[in-house]
Design a protein around this motif. Structure first.
Motif, PDB file in Angstrom:
ATOM      1  N   GLU A  11      48.618  72.390 -60.460  1.00 13.56           N
ATOM      2  CA  GLU A  11      49.378  71.707 -61.508  1.00 13.56           C
ATOM      3  C   GLU A  11      50.686  71.133 -60.975  1.00 13.56           C
ATOM      4  O   GLU A  11      51.151  70.088 -61.434  1.00 13.56           O
ATOM      5  CB  GLU A  11      49.659  72.679 -62.657  1.00 13.56           C
ATOM      6  N   HIS A  12      51.268  71.814 -60.007  1.00 14.87           N
ATOM      7  CA  HIS A  12      52.576  71.392 -59.508  1.00 14.87           C
ATOM      8  C   HIS A  12      52.486  70.260 -58.480  1.00 14.87           C
ATOM      9  O   HIS A  12      53.502  69.691 -58.104  1.00 14.87           O
ATOM     10  CB  HIS A  12      53.312  72.593 -58.897  1.00 14.87           C
ATOM     11  N   GLN A  13      51.296  69.929 -58.036  1.00 10.81           N
ATOM     12  CA  GLN A  13      51.138  68.827 -57.080  1.00 10.81           C
ATOM     13  C   GLN A  13      51.288  67.488 -57.812  1.00 10.81           C
ATOM     14  O   GLN A  13      50.663  67.264 -58.849  1.00 10.81           O
ATOM     15  CB  GLN A  13      49.772  68.908 -56.397  1.00 10.81           C
ATOM     16  N   ASN A  14      52.110  66.627 -57.252  1.00 13.23           N
ATOM     17  CA  ASN A  14      52.415  65.352 -57.914  1.00 13.23           C
ATOM     18  C   ASN A  14      51.191  64.465 -58.108  1.00 13.23           C
ATOM     19  O   ASN A  14      51.134  63.686 -59.060  1.00 13.23           O
ATOM     20  CB  ASN A  14      53.471  64.580 -57.110  1.00 13.23           C
ATOM     21  N   ASN A  15      50.208  64.593 -57.215  1.00 11.53           N
ATOM     22  CA  ASN A  15      49.055  63.685 -57.306  1.00 11.53           C
ATOM     23  C   ASN A  15      47.947  64.219 -58.216  1.00 11.53           C
ATOM     24  O   ASN A  15      46.958  63.529 -58.446  1.00 11.53           O
ATOM     25  CB  ASN A  15      48.484  63.404 -55.912  1.00 11.53           C
ATOM     26  N   ILE A  17      46.453  64.861 -61.691  1.00  8.04           N
ATOM     27  CA  ILE A  17      46.687  64.349 -63.043  1.00  8.04           C
ATOM     28  C   ILE A  17      45.887  65.091 -64.110  1.00  8.04           C
ATOM     29  O   ILE A  17      46.152  64.960 -65.299  1.00  8.04           O
ATOM     30  CB  ILE A  17      46.369  62.838 -63.119  1.00  8.04           C
ATOM     31  N   THR A  68      42.720  63.926 -58.793  1.00 17.06           N
ATOM     32  CA  THR A  68      43.924  63.472 -58.100  1.00 17.06           C
ATOM     33  C   THR A  68      43.981  61.950 -58.091  1.00 17.06           C
ATOM     34  O   THR A  68      42.946  61.282 -58.091  1.00 17.06           O
ATOM     35  CB  THR A  68      43.954  63.987 -56.654  1.00 17.06           C
ATOM     36  N   TYR A 202      61.574  73.144 -61.838  1.00 14.52           N
ATOM     37  CA  TYR A 202      60.142  72.846 -61.841  1.00 14.52           C
ATOM     38  C   TYR A 202      59.904  71.355 -61.635  1.00 14.52           C
ATOM     39  O   TYR A 202      59.034  70.964 -60.874  1.00 14.52           O
ATOM     40  CB  TYR A 202      59.518  73.313 -63.161  1.00 14.52           C
TER      41      TYR A 202
END
Length: 202
Positions: A11-15, A17, A68, A202
Motif C-alpha cells: 500500500e505504501h509503494q507509490n506505484n 494503485i 501497479t 506516512y
C-alpha cells in the motif's frame, strides 16, 4: 499479521494503485494446472459425496494481487504475491508432508499465473523489514481519525514548518515534547497533533 504486513508494504509503494486480497483463481484453469503437474487439487473434503465418492474442488486464491502503474508509459501491470510464514516452508517446524503439500499448492498457483504471462512472487516475513512494518502500522492509525486530519492546508503547512524548526532548534527533545510545542503554538489538541504527524510521515 503476516499478510497484513505485506499489505502495508504494498500500500505504501507509490506505484501501487490497487490491491486485491484473496484473489480467486478460475477453478477450471487451476484444475488443468493441477492435472498438468500431476498434483492433487485442493478440495473440500468435508463435503465429500459418500454416494458417488466425489470430492468437490476448492477454489484457490492468491493472497495479494497488486495493480501497479508505470508513470512513464501510463500503463498498469498486475503483480501476484503468495504469502507464507517461513515456518510453513520449513520441515524443522512443520511435518515434511505438510511442507510438501504447501509447496505443491504453490506450484499449481504459480503455473496458473505463468499461463497468464505473470510471475507469482513468494513472500515470507523474512522479506519484509519488521521496523518498517511496525512504523507503517503505527503511522496508518491516523486514518482511523479522519476528522483530526481535516485542517486547512495553510494551517497544516504552518504546523509542518513549525515542527521542522523545532526539531532543528531542539534536536534532543522527545517527539512528544516537540508535538506538544507545535500543538500549543497552533492551538490544537495534542491528540490531533499526533494524528497529523502520523499523516505527514506516512
Amino acid at each position: 499479521m503476516g499478510e497484513l504486513s505485506l499489505f502495508l508494504h504494498l500500500e505504501h509503494q507509490n506505484n501501487v494503485i490497487e490491491i486485491y486480497e484473496q484473489y480467486p483463481l478460475p477453478i477450471n484453469q487451476t484444475l488443468r494446472c493441477a492435472e498438468e503437474l500431476n498434483i492433487y487439487h485442493p478440495s473440500r473434503y468435508k463435503e465429500r459425496d459418500h454416494q458417488t465418492k466425489v470430492i468437490p474442488a476448492n477454489t484457490m486464491t492468491t493472497d495479494m494481487v497488486a495493480i501497479t502503474r508505470d508513470i512513464n508509459s501510463n500503463t498498469d501491470k498486475i503483480q501476484p504475491y503468495n504469502y507464507k510464514p517461513s515456518k510453513a516452508l520449513s520441515s524443522k517446524h512443520e511435518s515434511a508432508q505438510k511442507v510438501s503439500r504447501t509447496r505443491q499448492k504453490f506450484q499449481i498457483e504459480r503455473l496458473y499465473w505463468e499461463k497468464q504471462g505473470l510471475t507469482l512472487v513468494q513472500v515470507t516475513e523474512q522479506d519484509l523489514n519488521p521496523n518498517k512494518t511496525y512504523n507503517l502500522k503505527w503511522l496508518r492509525e491516523c486514518f482511523l481519525s479522519p476528522l483530526h486530519l481535516e485542517v486547512p492546508q495553510a494551517l497544516y503547512t504552518s504546523m509542518v514548518l513549525t515542527l521542522i524548526k523545532s526539531l532543528k532548534d531542539k534536536p534532543t527533545d522527545t517527539l512528544k515534547t516537540q508535538l506538544t510545542f507545535v500543538a500549543e503554538t497552533h492551538n490544537i489538541t495534542l491528540d490531533q497533533m499526533f494524528r497529523l504527524f502520523q499523516y505527514a510521515c506516512y
